[in-house]
Design a protein around this motif. Sequence first.
Motif, PDB file in Angstrom:
ATOM      1  N   GLY A 208       0.784  -1.225   0.000  1.00 36.46           N
ATOM      2  CA  GLY A 208       0.000   0.000   0.000  1.00 36.46           C
ATOM      3  C   GLY A 208       0.817   1.276   0.000  1.00 36.46           C
ATOM      4  O   GLY A 208       0.253   2.376  -0.073  1.00 36.46           O
ATOM      5  N   ARG A 209       2.140   1.162   0.031  1.00 33.63           N
ATOM      6  CA  ARG A 209       2.981   2.351   0.189  1.00 33.63           C
ATOM      7  C   ARG A 209       2.800   3.372  -0.931  1.00 33.63           C
ATOM      8  O   ARG A 209       2.930   4.578  -0.696  1.00 33.63           O
ATOM      9  CB  ARG A 209       4.461   1.947   0.265  1.00 33.63           C
ATOM     10  CG  ARG A 209       4.863   1.224   1.527  1.00 33.63           C
ATOM     11  CD  ARG A 209       6.305   0.733   1.411  1.00 33.63           C
ATOM     12  NE  ARG A 209       6.460  -0.155   0.255  1.00 33.63           N
ATOM     13  CZ  ARG A 209       7.631  -0.525  -0.257  1.00 33.63           C
ATOM     14  NH1 ARG A 209       8.758  -0.065   0.270  1.00 33.63           N
ATOM     15  NH2 ARG A 209       7.687  -1.338  -1.291  1.00 33.63           N
ATOM     16  N   PHE A 210       2.509   2.923  -2.154  1.00 36.30           N
ATOM     17  CA  PHE A 210       2.396   3.876  -3.257  1.00 36.30           C
ATOM     18  C   PHE A 210       1.257   4.861  -3.031  1.00 36.30           C
ATOM     19  O   PHE A 210       1.291   5.994  -3.528  1.00 36.30           O
ATOM     20  CB  PHE A 210       2.256   3.146  -4.597  1.00 36.30           C
ATOM     21  CG  PHE A 210       0.892   2.573  -4.882  1.00 36.30           C
ATOM     22  CD1 PHE A 210       0.027   3.201  -5.758  1.00 36.30           C
ATOM     23  CD2 PHE A 210       0.485   1.379  -4.291  1.00 36.30           C
ATOM     24  CE1 PHE A 210      -1.222   2.664  -6.048  1.00 36.30           C
ATOM     25  CE2 PHE A 210      -0.766   0.829  -4.571  1.00 36.30           C
ATOM     26  CZ  PHE A 210      -1.620   1.478  -5.442  1.00 36.30           C
ATOM     27  N   LEU A 211       0.266   4.465  -2.255  1.00 30.76           N
ATOM     28  CA  LEU A 211      -0.832   5.375  -1.933  1.00 30.76           C
ATOM     29  C   LEU A 211      -0.451   6.336  -0.817  1.00 30.76           C
ATOM     30  O   LEU A 211      -1.037   7.410  -0.690  1.00 30.76           O
ATOM     31  CB  LEU A 211      -2.080   4.569  -1.546  1.00 30.76           C
ATOM     32  CG  LEU A 211      -2.656   3.713  -2.676  1.00 30.76           C
ATOM     33  CD1 LEU A 211      -3.757   2.806  -2.160  1.00 30.76           C
ATOM     34  CD2 LEU A 211      -3.165   4.603  -3.818  1.00 30.76           C
ATOM     35  N   MET A 212       0.524   5.971  -0.006  1.00 27.19           N
ATOM     36  CA  MET A 212       1.078   6.873   0.999  1.00 27.19           C
ATOM     37  C   MET A 212       2.030   7.872   0.354  1.00 27.19           C
ATOM     38  O   MET A 212       2.097   9.035   0.777  1.00 27.19           O
ATOM     39  CB  MET A 212       1.814   6.045   2.071  1.00 27.19           C
ATOM     40  CG  MET A 212       2.760   6.828   2.961  1.00 27.19           C
ATOM     41  SD  MET A 212       3.649   5.819   4.176  1.00 27.19           S
ATOM     42  CE  MET A 212       4.637   4.733   3.165  1.00 27.19           C
ATOM     43  N   HIS A 213       2.769   7.437  -0.668  1.00 24.86           N
ATOM     44  CA  HIS A 213       3.825   8.244  -1.278  1.00 24.86           C
ATOM     45  C   HIS A 213       3.339   9.050  -2.481  1.00 24.86           C
ATOM     46  O   HIS A 213       4.153   9.450  -3.324  1.00 24.86           O
ATOM     47  CB  HIS A 213       4.975   7.341  -1.739  1.00 24.86           C
ATOM     48  CG  HIS A 213       5.757   6.712  -0.636  1.00 24.86           C
ATOM     49  ND1 HIS A 213       6.283   7.427   0.412  1.00 24.86           N
ATOM     50  CD2 HIS A 213       6.119   5.413  -0.423  1.00 24.86           C
ATOM     51  CE1 HIS A 213       6.929   6.610   1.230  1.00 24.86           C
ATOM     52  NE2 HIS A 213       6.846   5.386   0.747  1.00 24.86           N
ATOM     53  N   GLY A 214       2.037   9.263  -2.603  1.00 24.41           N
ATOM     54  CA  GLY A 214       1.549  10.058  -3.728  1.00 24.41           C
ATOM     55  C   GLY A 214       1.766   9.408  -5.076  1.00 24.41           C
ATOM     56  O   GLY A 214       1.948  10.093  -6.085  1.00 24.41           O
ATOM     57  N   GLY A 215       1.732   8.083  -5.112  1.00 25.90           N
ATOM     58  CA  GLY A 215       1.862   7.342  -6.360  1.00 25.90           C
ATOM     59  C   GLY A 215       3.238   6.783  -6.632  1.00 25.90           C
ATOM     60  O   GLY A 215       3.421   6.017  -7.578  1.00 25.90           O
ATOM     61  N   LEU A 216       4.226   7.122  -5.805  1.00 29.61           N
ATOM     62  CA  LEU A 216       5.578   6.592  -5.973  1.00 29.61           C
ATOM     63  C   LEU A 216       5.731   5.265  -5.235  1.00 29.61           C
ATOM     64  O   LEU A 216       5.152   5.070  -4.154  1.00 29.61           O
ATOM     65  CB  LEU A 216       6.612   7.585  -5.438  1.00 29.61           C
ATOM     66  CG  LEU A 216       6.726   8.932  -6.157  1.00 29.61           C
ATOM     67  CD1 LEU A 216       7.727   9.821  -5.438  1.00 29.61           C
ATOM     68  CD2 LEU A 216       7.131   8.734  -7.615  1.00 29.61           C
ATOM     69  N   HIS A 217       6.530   4.383  -5.802  1.00 31.64           N
ATOM     70  CA  HIS A 217       6.803   3.111  -5.136  1.00 31.64           C
ATOM     71  C   HIS A 217       7.495   3.334  -3.801  1.00 31.64           C
ATOM     72  O   HIS A 217       7.224   2.646  -2.816  1.00 31.64           O
ATOM     73  CB  HIS A 217       7.662   2.233  -6.050  1.00 31.64           C
ATOM     74  CG  HIS A 217       7.880   0.839  -5.553  1.00 31.64           C
ATOM     75  ND1 HIS A 217       8.952   0.484  -4.772  1.00 31.64           N
ATOM     76  CD2 HIS A 217       7.152  -0.292  -5.729  1.00 31.64           C
ATOM     77  CE1 HIS A 217       8.885  -0.806  -4.488  1.00 31.64           C
ATOM     78  NE2 HIS A 217       7.806  -1.303  -5.057  1.00 31.64           N
ATOM     79  N   SER A 218       8.381   4.301  -3.761  1.00 31.81           N
ATOM     80  CA  SER A 218       9.088   4.708  -2.544  1.00 31.81           C
ATOM     81  C   SER A 218       9.579   6.126  -2.778  1.00 31.81           C
ATOM     82  O   SER A 218       9.613   6.590  -3.924  1.00 31.81           O
ATOM     83  CB  SER A 218      10.273   3.769  -2.261  1.00 31.81           C
ATOM     84  OG  SER A 218      11.155   3.727  -3.361  1.00 31.81           O
ATOM     85  N   PRO A 219       9.949   6.857  -1.734  1.00 37.97           N
ATOM     86  CA  PRO A 219      10.416   8.229  -1.949  1.00 37.97           C
ATOM     87  C   PRO A 219      11.583   8.267  -2.935  1.00 37.97           C
ATOM     88  O   PRO A 219      12.591   7.583  -2.750  1.00 37.97           O
ATOM     89  CB  PRO A 219      10.863   8.662  -0.548  1.00 37.97           C
ATOM     90  CG  PRO A 219      10.036   7.823   0.378  1.00 37.97           C
ATOM     91  CD  PRO A 219       9.908   6.500  -0.310  1.00 37.97           C
ATOM     92  N   GLY A 220      11.420   9.013  -4.004  1.00 37.48           N
ATOM     93  CA  GLY A 220      12.449   9.077  -5.031  1.00 37.48           C
ATOM     94  C   GLY A 220      12.493   7.881  -5.954  1.00 37.48           C
ATOM     95  O   GLY A 220      13.337   7.814  -6.854  1.00 37.48           O
ATOM     96  N   GLY A 221      11.569   6.917  -5.751  1.00 34.22           N
ATOM     97  CA  GLY A 221      11.559   5.698  -6.541  1.00 34.22           C
ATOM     98  C   GLY A 221      10.682   5.799  -7.778  1.00 34.22           C
ATOM     99  O   GLY A 221      10.255   6.884  -8.180  1.00 34.22           O
TER     100      GLY A 221
END
Length: 310
Positions: A208-221
Amino acid sequence: MTNLARLVRDIAAEMAGLADRGEVATYIPPLAAVDPRHFGLCVVTVEGAIHLAGDALEPFSIQSISKVFALTQALGKVGEALWSRVGREPSGSAFNSIVQLEREQGIPRNPFINAGALVVADVNLAGHEPRMAIGDLLRFIRYLAEDDGIAIDEMVARAEQATGFRNIALANYMKSFGNIEHAPERTLGVYFHQCAIAMNCRQLAMAGRFLMHGGLHSPGGARVVPARRARRINALMLTCGHYDASGDFAFRVGLPGKSGVGGGILAIAPGKASIAVWSPGLNANGNSQLGTLALERLADATGWSVFGVG
């Protein structure tokens, strides 16, 4: 131990001591056999910290939580055209209701009720054999979670097919309106298998992280979806993710969330955390009783509600 790690452990300890745990789903036989004493919680923060408690590494059937990932995939395939076949409004009805379909000419109210998820499965099936379509979804979830061990529980999939008469009726009814394009049994095969995906809380929170990160797989990813689409998926989870109890979940927890009758809930605190909780006992609306309570405790203690601290 950080304060958040201590909070996660304290919440799990509180849930372990509660006697009223709801009732496990009985209409799918493998789910009826799950011990209601299970409870797991995982919080993955925006900084990448992972906090686990209870049975967070015990796999369970994610059931309707799979609809979040299937919707993401369908939007990637057809974009805004999806909304000509499925709405974006809360249903106010049970997750497997057929009544609204008759009133609304075979257009499901939203992609998280069963009828809407069947339309999404039909979209994802286009150009593929059912086995390929479910394989694509499984690979997508494994990529999001960074875990190739995620698999389909074939016993649950067979039980879904053997007992899913209401879903079979929904698919055939929508076929009569032209809103299921493939043979209903093929679309149903995709849907039953996606519901039978087994994950643990850690895997689910990671996915579910991509929904936390505004669509990114990870910060800067890598970008999984555009930021606007991530925001809209979160909005649908907030308004429609708990069926006819979505308003109550928003009132109590204040986070986008998607439940499943296996007792899991994926919740997102945008910009802060991706959270997965599992307790197989359900309340009267078919949502995890202790999972909802645990998320309420977490949101109250952290102030993560999207509606602000209060």
